[in-house]
Design a protein around this motif. Structure first.
Motif, mmCIF file in Angstrom:
data_model
loop_
_atom_site.group_PDB
_atom_site.id
_atom_site.type_symbol
_atom_site.label_atom_id
_atom_site.label_comp_id
_atom_site.label_asym_id
_atom_site.label_seq_id
_atom_site.Cartn_x
_atom_site.Cartn_y
_atom_site.Cartn_z
ATOM 1 N N ASN A 882 0.553 -1.158 0.114
ATOM 2 C CA ASN A 882 0.107 0.108 0.046
ATOM 3 C C ASN A 882 0.726 1.069 0.135
ATOM 4 O OD1 ASN A 882 -1.268 2.223 1.647
ATOM 5 N ND2 ASN A 882 -3.039 0.704 0.977
ATOM 6 N N ALA A 883 0.727 2.020 -0.834
ATOM 7 C CA ALA A 883 1.562 3.314 -1.293
ATOM 8 C C ALA A 883 1.444 4.247 0.000
ATOM 9 C CB ALA A 883 1.442 4.041 -2.452
ATOM 10 N N THR A 884 0.169 4.512 0.378
ATOM 11 C CA THR A 884 -0.045 5.487 1.665
ATOM 12 C C THR A 884 0.822 4.974 2.714
ATOM 13 O OG1 THR A 884 -2.015 6.033 0.666
ATOM 14 C CG2 THR A 884 -1.511 6.628 2.817
ATOM 15 N N GLU A 885 0.656 3.696 3.104
ATOM 16 C CA GLU A 885 1.416 3.061 4.421
ATOM 17 C C GLU A 885 2.845 2.985 3.808
ATOM 18 O OE1 GLU A 885 0.424 1.709 8.118
ATOM 19 O OE2 GLU A 885 -0.847 2.641 6.653
ATOM 20 N N ALA A 886 3.297 2.877 2.961
ATOM 21 C CA ALA A 886 4.734 2.811 2.409
ATOM 22 C C ALA A 886 5.381 4.325 2.755
ATOM 23 C CB ALA A 886 4.845 2.409 1.303
ATOM 24 N N ILE A 887 4.856 5.315 2.108
ATOM 25 C CA ILE A 887 5.462 6.752 2.293
ATOM 26 C C ILE A 887 5.536 7.089 3.731
ATOM 27 C CG2 ILE A 887 5.114 7.143 -0.257
ATOM 28 C CD1 ILE A 887 2.823 8.835 0.628
ATOM 29 N N ALA A 893 9.004 4.706 -3.242
ATOM 30 C CA ALA A 893 8.605 4.349 -4.873
ATOM 31 C C ALA A 893 7.969 2.895 -4.722
ATOM 32 C CB ALA A 893 9.856 4.666 -5.475
ATOM 33 N N MET A 894 7.100 2.832 -5.508
ATOM 34 C CA MET A 894 6.286 1.646 -6.116
ATOM 35 C C MET A 894 7.131 0.931 -7.054
ATOM 36 S SD MET A 894 4.642 1.839 -3.200
ATOM 37 C CE MET A 894 5.565 3.520 -2.602
ATOM 38 N N LEU A 895 7.535 -0.337 -7.133
ATOM 39 C CA LEU A 895 7.823 -1.012 -8.422
ATOM 40 C C LEU A 895 6.508 -1.447 -9.286
ATOM 41 C CD1 LEU A 895 10.762 -3.521 -8.408
ATOM 42 C CD2 LEU A 895 9.169 -3.130 -10.420
ATOM 43 N N SER A 896 5.772 -0.534 -9.595
ATOM 44 C CA SER A 896 4.637 -0.600 -10.496
ATOM 45 C C SER A 896 4.579 0.092 -11.831
ATOM 46 C CB SER A 896 3.525 0.186 -9.645
ATOM 47 O OG SER A 896 2.233 0.126 -10.261
ATOM 48 N N THR A 897 4.115 -0.327 -12.711
ATOM 49 C CA THR A 897 4.048 0.339 -14.074
ATOM 50 C C THR A 897 2.618 0.808 -14.424
ATOM 51 O OG1 THR A 897 3.552 -1.765 -15.141
ATOM 52 C CG2 THR A 897 6.018 -1.289 -14.954
ATOM 53 N N ALA A 901 -3.955 -0.876 -7.780
ATOM 54 C CA ALA A 901 -3.814 -1.685 -6.502
ATOM 55 C C ALA A 901 -3.342 -0.700 -5.115
ATOM 56 C CB ALA A 901 -3.222 -2.797 -6.437
ATOM 57 N N ASN A 902 -3.746 0.453 -5.478
ATOM 58 C CA ASN A 902 -3.432 1.364 -4.268
ATOM 59 C C ASN A 902 -1.845 1.905 -4.452
ATOM 60 O OD1 ASN A 902 -5.792 1.759 -2.837
ATOM 61 N ND2 ASN A 902 -5.364 -0.272 -2.077
ATOM 62 N N ALA A 903 -1.219 1.684 -5.657
ATOM 63 C CA ALA A 903 0.118 1.960 -5.706
ATOM 64 C C ALA A 903 0.124 3.639 -6.117
ATOM 65 C CB ALA A 903 0.470 1.494 -7.067
ATOM 66 N N LYS A 904 -1.114 4.239 -6.078
ATOM 67 C CA LYS A 904 -1.141 5.658 -6.343
ATOM 68 C C LYS A 904 -1.705 6.264 -4.993
ATOM 69 C CE LYS A 904 -1.437 7.719 -10.899
ATOM 70 N NZ LYS A 904 -2.224 8.340 -11.748
ATOM 71 N N VAL A 905 -0.938 7.293 -4.210
ATOM 72 C CA VAL A 905 -1.527 7.853 -3.141
ATOM 73 C C VAL A 905 -2.762 8.847 -3.570
ATOM 74 C CG1 VAL A 905 -0.944 9.334 -1.341
ATOM 75 C CG2 VAL A 905 0.770 7.670 -2.078
ATOM 76 N N THR A 906 -3.940 8.653 -2.703
ATOM 77 C CA THR A 906 -5.181 9.079 -2.988
ATOM 78 C C THR A 906 -5.449 10.379 -2.043
ATOM 79 O OG1 THR A 906 -6.258 7.482 -1.927
ATOM 80 C CG2 THR A 906 -6.001 7.522 -4.255
#
Length: 983
Positions: A882-887, A893-897, A901-906
């Motif tokens: 989860n990007a929000t929890e990660a940052i 950074a998310m290894l996402s292309t 799936a929540n790789a984008k912080v909203t």
């Protein structure tokens, strides 16, 4: 007329249907080819459709409207229908162009960047490739380990040689997954022998290739573990008679594959989901994949019976059970070559005939019975009965690899010899050496200790020797856990001629012998007593020993931190020790009195403590928001500062704030979300995009075909050289290739431990020992940085098994083991190697995902070790990620292309979230700004941040619009001529 109009309608609908079917067919074929190549999974496809679907939705909507209009108005006049069809065509084309444009430059830009990376990747020069190939050969020359050499049978004269074992026709060069090795242009076993002057039996090779040409695939999405060894009855009398006449010497090749996504099977009668073994009857119940199977044993008996001289080649990165090498009377020699890379087998023939004197040493302990290793029962597939989470318990504590065997069998040589076949650091040579250790030179003020070791070649052949330095700390029963011996440092000589000597100098700080004590808040400590500093031939055999006496205990706390630390180490992982089931950890107390209890297999009905479920980083607990605190940071402020302007400035320089103020929230969200194989271009700060590619054995890509970069020998082969200079050279070689190819981020090196012989990715990890791994990793990281390539030290941390890695794998361990064993290599790579990028692991430490673990990423990595740079996730798959929890916890950074799936912080209206985005952006930009991407000559201030393909697409879009306009004009002209002129 009515029939004509109806026919025209059916033709129009037929054209539309044909178009739809063609697009669907092409799409289906492309997706299947990508899945077959391992580039994408079903989850990736679903996520991509979810993200890009909104942009493509207008296309089917417009198409349906056109169909409806054609059906509704089919009876209208020819003039009306001409205009309807023509304008529908123009509208459809315009819709397609607009939809694709918004998708390419919008939510799908990350995936498009990865898919089109080839447009800005350059060829590596032939001279650089050739130098890298030569380095690969050198690594294999020095990394190959001579395990057995009865009566000095080796070296042998180059002559006729029979090569047995199906694996000889299809050997293992590396492994699968992100650390995979290409076999294009590879030197195979037969070529390696022939290059050295050996003549091989072609009939045997033809026999094996006719039996089966290709090796079963062990891949990320499934594994076929079948060993295609022919049954002994398949060897005809004629084939054997010819072989015996050809030569009385046989080379037998035994190989085992391994790779990302699956661990080595511990029981061949029980295959995990997605795994198969097709030759029924090859194994007895309970046999592991790292033993010989029935066909192999039959083949070995056949060869032993018919040939006087047998040499065995072990072509496996995972430590096999090799006791059988002593069971066949004609086996005179054995050589280990695990993961030699593209060019490594060119060393084989030269080693056999003595042109190369083997100087490799084992990077792992080879035990007779792997089931008696203390990690055996606690490695594999374990699920909690009350939670959708997997788990693994490191109950062996600090006693990993040789640290277990050397401690358990201390002062019990007979039992040790029954347990261990080849000690850690073991390896034979064609010559002999002596090693003499000087007295210690000590400085009580600084804690520095130094000494010399003089190595002399006392044999008759030139060769290299390894000097291994170990220490033994004073152990007090029931107190801090300590292994009986610990690798401290090592060095390798140059090639010494017969009678020649070389002096190697060693310096270290006494704090390097400290143990981590979890008591009283935690600290590294040196207990009072006598420390033995020893020169050893391997982890077991002592050559020389010196005592270092410490009168008083030293505690490295906040008032007396270790000299290498930015801040003193304190307890950070106490929550990772217990899951509520009462885990028992192995203790040296009373000679491992709790061994049976600590190493027992866990219950299949284990229940995770409720509070740990509720606080875990699991999907059901995520709220995609942070507590609202502070004021909103400045964003989107106009300015002319670019990333190039802050290159070389300190991380805390005020100009960084000015630069970050220019970024919009959208800029930061995209920079964080689209980290898959790249860092995104950001126009507002003049940031160009960078290519960040796999993998640990050299640059590779699932997206870019035709890379001419080198597939180096696997990390375990490099570790077996015990040569820091070669690690530095390999890092430099990767860096130089990256610079020439325009790849400045390297997803490597990988430095997790060989906790178990069954780890699927052991080939791409160095060793069972953190010191050996760390000192080599530090050299590789620093070597790559010389050319501006930032290495992602991975997988941070404790990613030591593949099983259940995507299911929220909760890893339980003592803090002492975490720090002394599993973080050690990363610590060295950060402190000595000056790493500026890291890849967090899939697994959890305790109940927290490594990518959202504040203790790991902020308090230890940045706080204690002083890391400056950014952390990226492993392949982003949603769920517990989860990007929000990660940052919020130090993962930038998310290894996402695709940003799905929540790789984008909203949660971007929240000041706390935007502040976290700003910190993450700062970390990413700092690393990139100081990389080769912004080195003189690579970047021109003011240049476009668009990728090459984006500029090309931009031109295509403009051209397409022009064409559509022309089509519209043409339609009007035809309409005028055909219908209006008549009036």
């Amino acid at each position: 007329m009515k029939k004509k109009k109806l026919r025209s309608l059916w033709i129009s609908l037929g054209v539309i249907l044909a178009f739809v079917l063609a697009v669907a067919g092409i799409g289906y074929a492309v997706i299947n080819s990508l899945k077959a190549a391992g580039v994408v999974s079903d989850r990736d496809i679903t996520n991509t459709i979810q993200v890009g679907g909104k942009n493509l939705l207008p296309i089917p909507i417009v198409l349906v409207l056109i169909i409806i209009l054609l059906i509704v108005f089919w009876k209208k006049s020819s003039k009306f229908n001409f205009l309807l069809k023509w304008e529908s065509c123009v509208a459809f084309l315009l819709t397609v162009v607009i939809s694709l444009s918004t998708m390419v430059f919008g939510p799908m830009q990350g995936l498009m960047n990865a898919n089109n990376a080839a447009s800005s990747i350059k060829k590596v020069s032939a001279s650089t490739v050739n130098k890298s190939d030569e380095l690969s050969k050198t690594i294999t020359n020095e990394g190959s380990v001579l395990l057995k050499n009865e009566n000095n049978f080796l070296p042998m004269k180059a002559g006729n040689i029979n090569v047995f074992g199906w694996a000889s026709s299809n050997p293992i060069y590396g492994g699968s997954g992100s650390g995979s090795t290409t076999t294009n242009g590879a030197v195979d076993i037969y070529q390696g022998l022939q290059m050295a002057g050996f003549k091989t039996n072609k009939q045997l090779l033809n026999f094996y290739t006719k039996y089966q040409k290709t090796r079963p695939v062990v891949g990320m999405w499934g594994a076929d573990w079948t060993l295609p060894e022919p049954e002994s009855s398949k060897y005809s009398a004629g084939l054997l008679d010819h072989a015996k006449k050809f030569s009385d010497t046989a080379l037998v090749v035994i190989a085992r594959p391994g790779g990302e996504g699956a661990d080595i099977p511990k029981d061949m009668s029980k295959m995990d989901k997605g795994q198969v073994y097709k030759n029924k009857g090859d194994w007895d119940k309970g046999q592991t994949y790292l033993e010989l199977n029935k066909r192999e044993k039959a083949m070995m008996s056949l060869v032993n019976k018919n040939f006087k001289n047998v040499v065995v080649l072990i072509n496996a990165a995972n430590t096999m059970e090799l006791g059988w090498l002593n069971d066949y009377s004609h086996i005179k020699g054995a050589i280990w070559m695990g993961g030699p890379g593209m060019k490594g087998f060119s060393s084989l023939g030269k080693i056999l005939k003595g042109e190369i004197n083997p100087s490799g040493r084992t990077a792992d302990t080879y035990a007779y019975d792997l089931k008696k290793n203390p990690s055996y029962n606690n490695f594999g597939n374990f699920m909690y009965s009350n939670a959708q989470a997997a788990y693994v318990r490191y109950t062996e504590n600090i006693y990993v690899g040789y640290k277990w065997y050397e401690t358990r069998y201390l002062n019990n040589e007979k039992a040790y010899k029954k347990a261990v076949q080849y000690a850690f650091g073991y390896g034979l040579s064609y010559t002999k050496f002596s090693q003499k250790m000087s007295d210690l030179r000590t400085d009580s003020t600084t804690g520095k200790i130094s000494f010399d070791v003089t190595v002399k070649n006392t044999g008759k052949r030139a060769g290299k020797d390894v000097v291994q330095i170990y220490y033994t700390a004073p152990y007090y029963n029931g107190e801090i856990e300590k292994a009986a011996t610990n690798l401290l440092d090592f060095g390798k000589t140059k090639s010494l001629k017969a009678g020649e000597s070389q002096k190697l100098h060693f310096t270290f700080n006494r704090e390097d012998m400290a143990s981590y004590d979890e008591a009283n808040g935690g600290a590294y400590v040196l207990d009072k007593g006598t420390y033995k500093i020893q020169v050893k031939n391997n982890s077991h055999d002592v050559i020389a020993s010196r005592d270092y006496k410490l009168a008083d205990k030293i505690t490295y706390d906040k008032n007396n931190k270790r000299s290498s630390d930015q801040s003193a180490a304190v307890n950070q992982f106490q929550d990772a020790e217990q899951d509520g089931t009462g885990i028992t950890y192995l203790s040296r107390k009373n000679n491992f009195a709790n061994y049976k209890q600590a190493t027992a297999a866990p219950s299949q009905k284990a229940v995770l403590k409720a509070s740990l479920i509720n606080s875990a980083t699991l999907a059901q607990n995520y709220k995609n928001t942070l507590p609202k605190t502070g004021s909103m940071p400045t964003t989107g402020k106009g300015g002319s500062l670019t990333l190039a302007d802050v290159r070389g400035l300190s991380y805390n320089n005020k100009k960084w704030d000015q630069l970050l103020n220019q970024m919009s929230v959208k800029d930061m969200v995209n920079l964080v979300a689209f980290g898959g194989y790249q860092t995104m271009p950001i126009k507002s700060v003049g940031k160009i995009g960078t290519h960040d590619f796999d993998g640990p054995a050299g640059f590779s890509s699932f997206f870019v075909k035709g890379l001419n970069t080198t597939s180096f020998p696997a990390a375990v082969m490099l570790a077996s050289t015990w040569n820091k200079d070669l690690a530095d050279q390999r890092g430099e070689a990767v860096g130089k290739q990256g610079k020439e190819a325009n790849i400045y981020g390297w997803y490597g090196p990988a430095m997790n431990l060989h906790r178990s012989a069954f780890g699927g990715r052991n080939f791409e990890y160095y060793s069972e020992d953190g010191t050996l791994a760390g000192k080599l990793a530090a050299k590789e990281v620093a070597g790559a940085a010389k050319y501006g390539v930032y290495a992602y030290i991975k997988h941070f941390a404790m990613n030591n098994q593949e099983t259940n890695r995507m299911l929220g794998l909760m890893t339980w361990s003592t803090e002492q083991a975490i720090r002394e064993s599993y973080l050690k290599a990363f610590e060295d790579a950060t402190k000595s190697g000056k790493a500026h990028a890291a890849m967090s692991a899939f697994n959890f430490i305790g109940n927290r995902w490594c990518g959202a673990n504040n203790a790991l990423l902020n308090k230890v990595l940045r706080g204690e070790w002083g890391f400056r740079g950014f952390v990226e996730t492993d392949y982003y798959s949603g769920g517990f990620m989860n990007a929000t929890e990660a940052i919020a916890n130090g993962n930038d950074a998310m290894l996402s292309t695709n940003g799905a799936a929540n790789a984008k912080v909203t949660d971007t209206k929240n000041p706390a979230t935007v502040k976290a985005l700003r910190t993450a952006s700062h970390n990413i930009l700092y690393t990139v700004a100081n990389s080769g991407a912004y080195a003189k000559g690579n970047y021109k201030k003011g240049q476009s941040v668009l990728w090459n393909y984006q500029q090309t697409y931009k031109n295509y879009i403009i051209s397409a619009i022009v064409v559509i306009v022309l089509i519209q004009i043409l339609g009007l002209l035809i309409f005028k001529k055909k219908y209006l002129a008549k009036n």
